[in-house]
Design a protein around this motif. Structure first.
Motif, PDB file in Angstrom:
ATOM      1  N   VAL B 130       1.091  -1.112   0.204  1.00 36.84           N
ATOM      2  CA  VAL B 130       0.028  -0.009   0.078  1.00 36.84           C
ATOM      3  C   VAL B 130       0.884   1.175   0.038  1.00 36.84           C
ATOM      4  O   VAL B 130       0.441   2.327  -0.337  1.00 36.84           O
ATOM      5  N   LEU B 131       1.960   1.046   0.149  1.00 35.84           N
ATOM      6  CA  LEU B 131       2.963   2.182   0.522  1.00 35.84           C
ATOM      7  C   LEU B 131       3.662   2.417  -1.087  1.00 35.84           C
ATOM      8  O   LEU B 131       4.139   3.415  -1.188  1.00 35.84           O
ATOM      9  N   PRO B 133       4.098   3.690  -4.807  1.00 34.36           N
ATOM     10  CA  PRO B 133       3.293   4.635  -5.641  1.00 34.36           C
ATOM     11  C   PRO B 133       2.123   4.741  -6.072  1.00 34.36           C
ATOM     12  O   PRO B 133       1.041   5.623  -5.925  1.00 34.36           O
ATOM     13  N   SER B 135      -0.181   2.209  -5.693  1.00 34.47           N
ATOM     14  CA  SER B 135      -1.217   1.929  -4.662  1.00 34.47           C
ATOM     15  C   SER B 135      -1.738   3.111  -4.203  1.00 34.47           C
ATOM     16  O   SER B 135      -3.100   3.237  -3.898  1.00 34.47           O
ATOM     17  N   VAL B 136      -0.686   4.088  -3.715  1.00 33.41           N
ATOM     18  CA  VAL B 136      -1.302   5.208  -3.303  1.00 33.41           C
ATOM     19  C   VAL B 136      -2.296   6.158  -4.193  1.00 33.41           C
ATOM     20  O   VAL B 136      -3.243   6.411  -3.834  1.00 33.41           O
ATOM     21  N   ARG B 137      -1.766   6.091  -5.315  1.00 27.86           N
ATOM     22  CA  ARG B 137      -2.715   6.730  -6.430  1.00 27.86           C
ATOM     23  C   ARG B 137      -3.945   6.113  -6.446  1.00 27.86           C
ATOM     24  O   ARG B 137      -4.936   7.043  -6.494  1.00 27.86           O
ATOM     25  N   ALA B 139      -5.576   4.491  -4.183  1.00 28.36           N
ATOM     26  CA  ALA B 139      -6.308   4.539  -3.012  1.00 28.36           C
ATOM     27  C   ALA B 139      -6.652   6.130  -2.957  1.00 28.36           C
ATOM     28  O   ALA B 139      -7.913   6.375  -2.630  1.00 28.36           O
TER      29      ALA B 139
END
Lengths: 261, 261
Positions: B130-131, B133, B135-137, B139
């Motif tokens: 989840v950390l 790049p 995945s952050v996008r 989320a």
DNA sequence: ACCTGAACACCGTTCAAGT
DNA sequence: ACCTGAACACCGTTCAAGT
């Protein structure tokens, strides 16, 4: 593609149902698929699926590696058999007459099976796996939970799919938190993340990174009061949340269907 | 556990965000993680994830296997980097102001990404992913779709989880039907199944086996009229069904929340 | 029919050495 | 700093041979 018998059924399916003719002549030192699969499961339970090698399985049984190939066409088939054998539900299950309750029970049974053999989630469930004995059992029980519902067969199968997938993902989440949970990000690490996860690029996630909420292994922010909260431990809540959502959605659909007919 | 930098962040995270100091002194024949990951993705796209070996990747770049280890700590890290690089969404996304629509758009973007790189589904998404790049996008965009909703952060994350899991499972289903779809069960095979999947043991599934409906590769039953139906081709319908269910459930929850407050 | 022994073609990863 | 060569400890699977 997986190798199949002359009937077109995958070999693993035939073996699992006991359709395979086992001539049994001459000396037998007592090997069998059952014993092989059981040994493999024991290894997987103890040391994970990656520890299940043909050599390890054979060794644990006191045979040479190659002896396994007489009972199992290859590792792929062994994995399929393990996958089915592990997904065993209790013999007798008493489902609630209330479909919501019954569906929850069903989900819970699945969850229990996956929890006891967590490596089940790593085994790819191909198209053919629905023909394996325990998959049939699971589907049967799922349909049983919904007998009273005025839904089409396809819709019911859809629900079985969505619900079981949800359960699987929650067990997966649970496990990843448990065993990779040693992830400890230092304050410096969080700082580095703050520099790249900016408000401009990630307007919605950035605030959560600022407080440290979003970072799995970070120390909780020194907020006033409610600091001592388990950050993601409550998979339980997520599990219920998703299931509730699905059941609520289903309820609407049923109301719509019954008011139309 | 995966190896981490001194900040506690997984190395793959640091590398993906470009936090890694790359000293760059002396001759460089031009290798880099970017090139390595790109080469690996190309191989995976062409021949599947199992074809991605350190040797194959190195060879496609014209280097020896061991040269990769200067840029990537091991295969595990390479896979994590691939997993993130493949999950790239379009640069600019215009989400509908209607949250239902927006959530559908978001799901559809995810689906598209997974469809173009089907091997993404095989890469284990651990806690640390989840950390990364992209995945952050993802989320961030998911949260953006729900800005207008009166839900808690945990609930929103719950939805992101459930919806993305549903999308993943549907893409998986789609793929398994497509490439393992050569499963052709003969009439004899179906007969064998009928013998073991009895009405007594499996009251709900047995009828479906009798007609042959339940068996993936079986010839359709010679029923009157509606025989020429695609039996499971409509993953599209299942996709919509599940998504509709979730959104409907969410709608109720929101109504409940707003009537209480 | 059942099991073994030797061999094959791979893996990922290490280490010391070259430039 | 970057890349190579040789080597190690594994994989799954084959084949011919033993009993």
């Amino acid at each position: 593609m997986a190798d199949t018998t002359e009937t077109g059924l995958p070999r693993a399916v035939a073996v699992a149902w006991g359709m395979q003719e086992t001539p049994q002549r001459g000396p037998s030192r007592g090997l069998s698929h059952e014993r092989i699969v059981a040994a493999a499961m024991e290894i997987a339970d103890a040391d994970g699926l990656s520890a299940v090698t043909m050599q390890a399985v054979a060794k644990s049984l006191g045979f040479t590696t190659m002896s396994l190939y007489r009972y199992v066409s290859g590792k792929d088939e062994l994995l399929r058999l393990m996958g089915d054998a592990g997904a065993q539900l209790p013999e007798k299950v008493r489902l609630s007459p209330d479909w919501r309750q019954a569906l929850r029970q069903w989900a819970s049974l699945l969850r229990e099976a996956w929890r006891t053999h967590s490596w089940l989630l790593e085994i790819p469930r191909g198209q053919a796996s629905v023909l394996m004995p325990n998959s049939v059992r699971i589907a049967d029980l799922g349909l049983a939970a919904m007998v009273s519902l005025p839904l089409s067969r396809d819709e019911k199968i859809g629900i079985i799919l969505v619900v079981s997938q949800h359960v699987a993902s929650m067990v997966e989440l649970e496990l990843s938190l448990a065993d990779e949970g040693e992830l400890r990000v230092s304050e410096e690490g969080v700082d580095q993340l703050r520099e790249v996860i900016t408000e401009k690029r990630f307007p919605h996630v950035a605030p959560l990174v600022q407080t440290g909420e979003y970072v799995p292994g970070a120390a909780p922010p020194p907020g006033p009061g409610d600091a001592a909260e388990a950050p993601a431990e409550d998979v339980e809540a997520e599990y219920d949340f998703g299931l509730d959502l699905l059941i609520a959605g289903l309820e609407i659909r049923i109301q719509a269907a019954s008011s139309t007919s």
